[in-house]
Design an enzyme around this catalytic site. Structure first.
Site, PDB file in Angstrom:
ATOM      1  N   ASP A 134      25.881  40.619   2.829  1.00 40.43           N
ATOM      2  CA  ASP A 134      25.447  40.532   1.430  1.00 40.43           C
ATOM      3  C   ASP A 134      26.426  41.261   0.520  1.00 40.43           C
ATOM      4  O   ASP A 134      26.729  40.803  -0.586  1.00 40.43           O
ATOM      5  CB  ASP A 134      24.050  41.142   1.258  1.00 40.43           C
ATOM      6  CG  ASP A 134      22.967  40.085   1.384  1.00 40.43           C
ATOM      7  OD1 ASP A 134      23.212  39.079   2.072  1.00 40.43           O
ATOM      8  OD2 ASP A 134      21.878  40.266   0.801  1.00 40.43           O
ATOM      9  N   ASP A 180      29.408  52.368   8.309  1.00 39.01           N
ATOM     10  CA  ASP A 180      29.408  53.013   6.990  1.00 39.01           C
ATOM     11  C   ASP A 180      30.796  52.949   6.362  1.00 39.01           C
ATOM     12  O   ASP A 180      30.953  52.651   5.166  1.00 39.01           O
ATOM     13  CB  ASP A 180      28.892  54.460   7.079  1.00 39.01           C
ATOM     14  CG  ASP A 180      29.481  55.243   8.241  1.00 39.01           C
ATOM     15  OD1 ASP A 180      30.086  54.615   9.131  1.00 39.01           O
ATOM     16  OD2 ASP A 180      29.351  56.484   8.258  1.00 39.01           O
ATOM     17  N   LYS A 194      28.193  51.472  15.227  1.00 36.15           N
ATOM     18  CA  LYS A 194      27.990  52.900  14.980  1.00 36.15           C
ATOM     19  C   LYS A 194      28.062  53.599  16.333  1.00 36.15           C
ATOM     20  O   LYS A 194      27.119  54.281  16.755  1.00 36.15           O
ATOM     21  CB  LYS A 194      26.634  53.137  14.298  1.00 36.15           C
ATOM     22  CG  LYS A 194      26.606  52.779  12.818  1.00 36.15           C
ATOM     23  CD  LYS A 194      27.367  53.744  11.927  1.00 36.15           C
ATOM     24  CE  LYS A 194      26.600  55.028  11.722  1.00 36.15           C
ATOM     25  NZ  LYS A 194      27.368  55.976  10.865  1.00 36.15           N
ATOM     26  N   ASP A 212      23.609  41.979   8.389  1.00 33.83           N
ATOM     27  CA  ASP A 212      22.709  41.641   7.293  1.00 33.83           C
ATOM     28  C   ASP A 212      23.179  42.317   6.015  1.00 33.83           C
ATOM     29  O   ASP A 212      23.321  41.700   4.949  1.00 33.83           O
ATOM     30  CB  ASP A 212      21.300  42.125   7.686  1.00 33.83           C
ATOM     31  CG  ASP A 212      20.211  41.552   6.800  1.00 33.83           C
ATOM     32  OD1 ASP A 212      20.529  40.803   5.877  1.00 33.83           O
ATOM     33  OD2 ASP A 212      19.034  41.874   7.039  1.00 33.83           O
TER      34      ASP A 212
END
Ligand code: NAD
Length: 370
Positions: A255, A227, A194, A251
């Protein structure tokens, strides 16, 4: 035949021992077929270790794990240990072994086996043939940065603080794992940060870019904001080869990527440390799933995530890509024959137990190797 390789098994709790047993069969098959021989030892971790000697990871087991060429872990935890103090809980054993072995790079492939393409929540055409890997920094960033804590301010309001922090050394070492992996695959690396709103992200991007220019010019390097990456993963996941990212974003994104493949029982992982002077990395391989207390001890668990973790071990610790591919091909063929454990069962398929899946795999390995 390749020289003896020291393999340590840490089955752990719940379904851990059941799934590791099937991976052990595959390792022993390799020995019998003279493809490679493993010197296999077993140790306790998690609740099983706590029950045996009051600690979720003994110093002896840790020393043995460090001395092994690679470690295969099942899973830890379960309701039996809910009342155990935090530092002695099964999960503390897992955190300790990762930290003590300094396993800073976590590799999570998201691979869709074509017979399971319907299990994904995305349309088949978006995920069919999907084969990506996320490299997540595992021992730094906001989960470890200081200051951290919850404090009460003079006006009585409370404030929670965590600190995102990365040094160039931490970024460098995990980035190199990403680049090296990309070199062994399709030579494309997408670094995710980011940098638009975080200084740690600006530094991350600079370091990764420099390593790419200096040492891996053959790798096509791109950068993406986290994002956007989340969106691209569900919009068009096949655009990626290797994704490199920090602890927090990794993380979440791993997933997300994992679920593209449909089932927790199919997902392997590897955690790697720094190479020693001989180029050997500390390495721990484990399925992504937990100890599944709801089905433990009932011969119901899907052992394929653990078997595929063993295949990752062959590829990344032992440079045995061909044998890793053989195992992956056997998994694909078993699934194509309609053999399913309960978690991936579909209408018209044959439901098998954990052992049954292990047996089907050995039959398929025999066929493939014939
Ligand atoms: P879980 O992954 O153990 O189980 C989630 C669901 O998926 C359950 O319904 C389970 O039956 C199913 N499942 C998981 N693996 C499966 C497999 N191989 N085959 C078939 N079904 C499978 O997650 P949870 O229920 O949140 O956690 C249970 C325990 O595991 C907790 O104590 C947790 O702390 C621990 N845990 C350990 C690890 C690890 O050891 N790395 C990871 C996650 C959770």
């Amino acid at each position: 035949m390749a020289a003896n390789k020291k393999l340590m098994l840490l089955p752990g709790d719940g379904i851990g021992p059941e799934v590791v047993r099937e991976a052990r069969r595959v390792a022993e098959w390799m020995g019998k077929r003279r493809r490679a021989s493993f010197e296999i030892t077993e140790g306790l971790i998690g609740g099983a270790a706590f029950d045996a000697h009051g600690s979720p990871l003994s110093d002896e087991t840790l020393a043995a794990a460090k001395a092994a060429d690679a470690v295969l872990l099942g899973a830890v935890g379960g309701p039996k240990w809910n009342e155990v103090p935090y530092e002695k809980r099964p999960e503390a054993g897992l955190l300790r072994i990762r930290k003590e072995m300094d396993l800073f790079a976590n590799l999570r492939p998201a691979l869709v086996f074509s017979p399971l393409v319907g299990a994904s929540s995305l349309k088949p055409e978006l995920v069919s043939g999907l084969d990506i890997v996320i490299v997540r920094e595992l021992v730094g960033g906001i989960y470890f940065g200081r200051p951290r804590g919850i404090e009460t301010l003079p006006d009585g309001t409370r404030r929670g603080v965590n600190t995102q922090v990365y040094t160039t050394r931490e970024i460098d070492r995990v980035a190199r794992v990403g680049f090296e992996l990309a070199m062994k695959r399709h030579r494309r690396l997408c670094s995710v940060d980011k940098a638009n709103v975080m200084e740690s992200g600006v530094l991350w991007r600079e370091v990764v870019q420099q390593i790419g220019e200096d040492d891996f010019p053959e790798v096509e390097l791109g950068h993406m904001y986290a994002d956007n990456c989340a969106m691209q993963l569900v919009r068009n996941p096949k655009q990626f080869d290797v994704i490199l990212t920090d602890n927090l974003f990794g993380d979440i994104l791993s997933d997300c990527a994992a679920m593209l493949t449909g089932s927790l029982g199919m997902l392997p992982s590897a955690s790697l440390g720094a190479p020693d002077p001989a180029g050997r990395r500390a390495a721990l391989y484990e399925p992504v799933h937990g100890s599944a207390p709801d089905i433990a001890g009932r011969d119901l668990a899907n052992p394929l995530a653990t078997v595929l973790s063993f295949a990752m071990m062959l590829r990344y610790s032992f440079d045995m890509a061909e044998d890793a591919g053989l195992i992956e091909a056997a998994v694909e063929r078993v699934l194509a024959r309609g053999v399913r454990t309960a978690d991936i069962m579909q209408p018209g398929m044959t439901k098998v137990s954990t052992r049954g899946m292990g047996e089907a795999l050995i039959v398929e390995l025999d066929r493939l190797a014939a």
